[in-house]
Every structure is written in C-alpha cells, then in structure tokens.
Write a protein that holds these residues in place. Sequence first.
Motif, PDB file in Angstrom:
ATOM      1  N   SER A  27      31.215  37.195  50.871  1.00 37.97           N
ATOM      2  CA  SER A  27      32.660  36.250  50.390  1.00 37.97           C
ATOM      3  C   SER A  27      33.803  37.055  49.954  1.00 37.97           C
ATOM      4  O   SER A  27      33.712  37.716  48.589  1.00 37.97           O
ATOM      5  CB  SER A  27      32.702  35.106  49.742  1.00 37.97           C
ATOM      6  OG  SER A  27      33.663  34.515  48.985  1.00 37.97           O
ATOM      7  N   GLY A  28      35.190  36.939  50.581  1.00 37.79           N
ATOM      8  CA  GLY A  28      36.292  38.689  49.868  1.00 37.79           C
ATOM      9  C   GLY A  28      35.226  39.950  49.600  1.00 37.79           C
ATOM     10  O   GLY A  28      34.802  40.371  50.141  1.00 37.79           O
ATOM     11  N   LYS A  29      35.564  41.046  48.065  1.00 38.39           N
ATOM     12  CA  LYS A  29      35.014  42.099  47.315  1.00 38.39           C
ATOM     13  C   LYS A  29      33.522  41.546  47.000  1.00 38.39           C
ATOM     14  O   LYS A  29      32.369  42.399  47.119  1.00 38.39           O
ATOM     15  CB  LYS A  29      36.155  42.284  46.574  1.00 38.39           C
ATOM     16  CG  LYS A  29      37.198  42.984  46.862  1.00 38.39           C
ATOM     17  CD  LYS A  29      37.953  43.054  46.038  1.00 38.39           C
ATOM     18  CE  LYS A  29      39.148  43.692  46.537  1.00 38.39           C
ATOM     19  NZ  LYS A  29      40.378  43.903  45.648  1.00 38.39           N
ATOM     20  N   ASN A  30      32.707  40.913  47.408  1.00 37.56           N
ATOM     21  CA  ASN A  30      31.638  40.072  47.138  1.00 37.56           C
ATOM     22  C   ASN A  30      30.663  40.061  47.847  1.00 37.56           C
ATOM     23  O   ASN A  30      30.921  39.693  48.791  1.00 37.56           O
ATOM     24  CB  ASN A  30      31.374  39.048  46.372  1.00 37.56           C
ATOM     25  CG  ASN A  30      32.566  39.031  45.046  1.00 37.56           C
ATOM     26  OD1 ASN A  30      32.747  39.997  43.595  1.00 37.56           O
ATOM     27  ND2 ASN A  30      33.194  37.371  44.981  1.00 37.56           N
ATOM     28  N   GLU A  31      29.460  40.334  47.429  1.00 43.02           N
ATOM     29  CA  GLU A  31      28.556  40.871  49.004  1.00 43.02           C
ATOM     30  C   GLU A  31      26.860  40.573  47.908  1.00 43.02           C
ATOM     31  O   GLU A  31      26.887  41.495  46.921  1.00 43.02           O
ATOM     32  CB  GLU A  31      28.458  42.255  49.852  1.00 43.02           C
ATOM     33  CG  GLU A  31      27.685  41.984  50.735  1.00 43.02           C
ATOM     34  CD  GLU A  31      27.527  43.630  50.664  1.00 43.02           C
ATOM     35  OE1 GLU A  31      28.729  43.063  52.557  1.00 43.02           O
ATOM     36  OE2 GLU A  31      26.742  44.754  50.889  1.00 43.02           O
ATOM     37  N   ILE A  32      25.856  39.936  48.661  1.00 41.18           N
ATOM     38  CA  ILE A  32      24.978  39.835  47.870  1.00 41.18           C
ATOM     39  C   ILE A  32      23.860  40.134  48.992  1.00 41.18           C
ATOM     40  O   ILE A  32      24.296  40.047  50.394  1.00 41.18           O
ATOM     41  CB  ILE A  32      24.743  38.481  47.442  1.00 41.18           C
ATOM     42  CG1 ILE A  32      24.801  37.209  48.382  1.00 41.18           C
ATOM     43  CG2 ILE A  32      25.655  38.197  46.249  1.00 41.18           C
ATOM     44  CD1 ILE A  32      24.078  36.162  47.851  1.00 41.18           C
ATOM     45  N   THR A  33      22.232  40.720  49.078  1.00 36.92           N
ATOM     46  CA  THR A  33      21.138  40.750  49.769  1.00 36.92           C
ATOM     47  C   THR A  33      20.781  39.496  49.437  1.00 36.92           C
ATOM     48  O   THR A  33      20.246  39.497  48.485  1.00 36.92           O
ATOM     49  CB  THR A  33      20.943  41.812  49.686  1.00 36.92           C
ATOM     50  OG1 THR A  33      21.419  43.379  50.259  1.00 36.92           O
ATOM     51  CG2 THR A  33      19.391  41.316  50.855  1.00 36.92           C
ATOM     52  N   LEU A  40      27.701  34.374  42.196  1.00 33.54           N
ATOM     53  CA  LEU A  40      27.916  36.506  42.290  1.00 33.54           C
ATOM     54  C   LEU A  40      29.538  36.227  43.320  1.00 33.54           C
ATOM     55  O   LEU A  40      29.702  37.153  43.803  1.00 33.54           O
ATOM     56  CB  LEU A  40      26.169  36.395  42.657  1.00 33.54           C
ATOM     57  CG  LEU A  40      25.700  36.507  41.458  1.00 33.54           C
ATOM     58  CD1 LEU A  40      24.590  37.339  42.456  1.00 33.54           C
ATOM     59  CD2 LEU A  40      25.877  38.325  40.985  1.00 33.54           C
ATOM     60  N   LEU A  41      28.756  35.392  44.421  1.00 32.14           N
ATOM     61  CA  LEU A  41      29.650  35.839  45.483  1.00 32.14           C
ATOM     62  C   LEU A  41      30.975  34.567  45.041  1.00 32.14           C
ATOM     63  O   LEU A  41      32.316  35.196  46.350  1.00 32.14           O
ATOM     64  CB  LEU A  41      29.183  34.839  46.828  1.00 32.14           C
ATOM     65  CG  LEU A  41      27.949  35.685  47.207  1.00 32.14           C
ATOM     66  CD1 LEU A  41      27.334  34.319  48.747  1.00 32.14           C
ATOM     67  CD2 LEU A  41      28.470  36.557  48.046  1.00 32.14           C
ATOM     68  N   ASN A  42      30.833  33.693  44.091  1.00 34.39           N
ATOM     69  CA  ASN A  42      32.485  33.786  43.885  1.00 34.39           C
ATOM     70  C   ASN A  42      32.942  32.161  44.578  1.00 34.39           C
ATOM     71  O   ASN A  42      34.372  32.341  45.040  1.00 34.39           O
ATOM     72  CB  ASN A  42      33.562  34.216  43.190  1.00 34.39           C
ATOM     73  CG  ASN A  42      34.756  33.713  42.279  1.00 34.39           C
ATOM     74  OD1 ASN A  42      33.803  32.933  42.211  1.00 34.39           O
ATOM     75  ND2 ASN A  42      35.821  34.104  42.827  1.00 34.39           N
ATOM     76  N   ILE A  43      31.625  31.462  45.313  1.00 29.52           N
ATOM     77  CA  ILE A  43      32.118  30.753  46.139  1.00 29.52           C
ATOM     78  C   ILE A  43      31.889  29.110  45.948  1.00 29.52           C
ATOM     79  O   ILE A  43      30.564  29.068  44.706  1.00 29.52           O
ATOM     80  CB  ILE A  43      31.747  30.607  47.949  1.00 29.52           C
ATOM     81  CG1 ILE A  43      29.881  30.797  47.476  1.00 29.52           C
ATOM     82  CG2 ILE A  43      31.806  32.454  48.168  1.00 29.52           C
ATOM     83  CD1 ILE A  43      28.635  31.202  48.562  1.00 29.52           C
TER      84      ILE A  43
END
Length: 163
Positions: A42-48, A71-74
């Motif tokens: 999401s945008g600049k945020n990424e998770i596994t 963490l994703l800021n969603i």
Amino acid sequence: MIFEFETQLSTDGWMGALPIPEDIADQLTVSKIKRVVATVTSGKNEITLYAGVIKKKGMFYLMCSKANKKLLNIDQGDEVHVSMHEDTSKYQAPMTEELEAVLLSDHEAYELFEKLLPGKQRNIIFMVYGVKDSQKRVDIALNAMENLKIGNNNPMKFEKLYP
C-alpha cells in the motif's frame, strides 16, 4: 505460480479481509492451494503475510490483522496490491532460527512438536515469530517446548514456566 491482484480492505467482523478475485480463487481451488505467502503493498508500505486462504459465504479472502493494517497504514476501503504464491515450506509458516535451534537441541521436544497437528505447530511458530528480540524468541521457544513436555499441547493455554 504467482498470483497478482488489486483488492480493497473490507471487513469480516473485527478483522480486515483482503478479498481474492473470483478467477484467482478458482485457480487456487483447482490447484488445492490452502496456504500462501503474500506480499501486500500500500503506497510505500509493504508486508509479507503468511496466511491461509479462507472461504466464507462463497468468497475467498486473506485475513489482515489490526497490526498488519497499521503497518500498511490502511483502513476499510483502501486499495492494496497483493502478490502471492503457494506456501510450500514444511510447516507453512516462517520458521525462526531460534525455534529451529531449540528443536535441534532437544530431541524430545522435537518429537513432541512433530506429533502436533499442523495448525498447532503454526501457532507455536507464529508465537515465536511475532517477537522482535532474539533472546525473547529463544525464551518463548524454550517455554513452548517445556509446555509440550509436561503434556500441555494447546499453544493457546501455554503456561509461563520461566521467569
């Protein structure tokens, strides 16, 4: 096989759900894929995300916890990009070096761990994986193995045996 799609965070009661498009859900069903490793962006945020593919009311989706949403800021309705593939690892969860070391150093604990149902194995793995500090990971892994040795096979009811 890698599956990529855009989806919006929706709700499933108290948690977030990432709906899987019908055409991809059909491919997962045909291939009998039940657990995946997904990169969610999401945008600049990424998770596994290590997740099970959930089917509820005819829809397929991945769960997105409150911590992962942060963490994703969603929030609900926000769009994310998902790239996922089948999790073919032995336990279908991210085994940490600390837990692996504890299992390799204690044969009795290893045998008890291997006798657990896959879901309970994953509960223990995620219990350790969720901790950032390496020494705390070791402590939690040791505590989990001691619980197994005393006959407590339910990770949700592990007692704290170490100070």
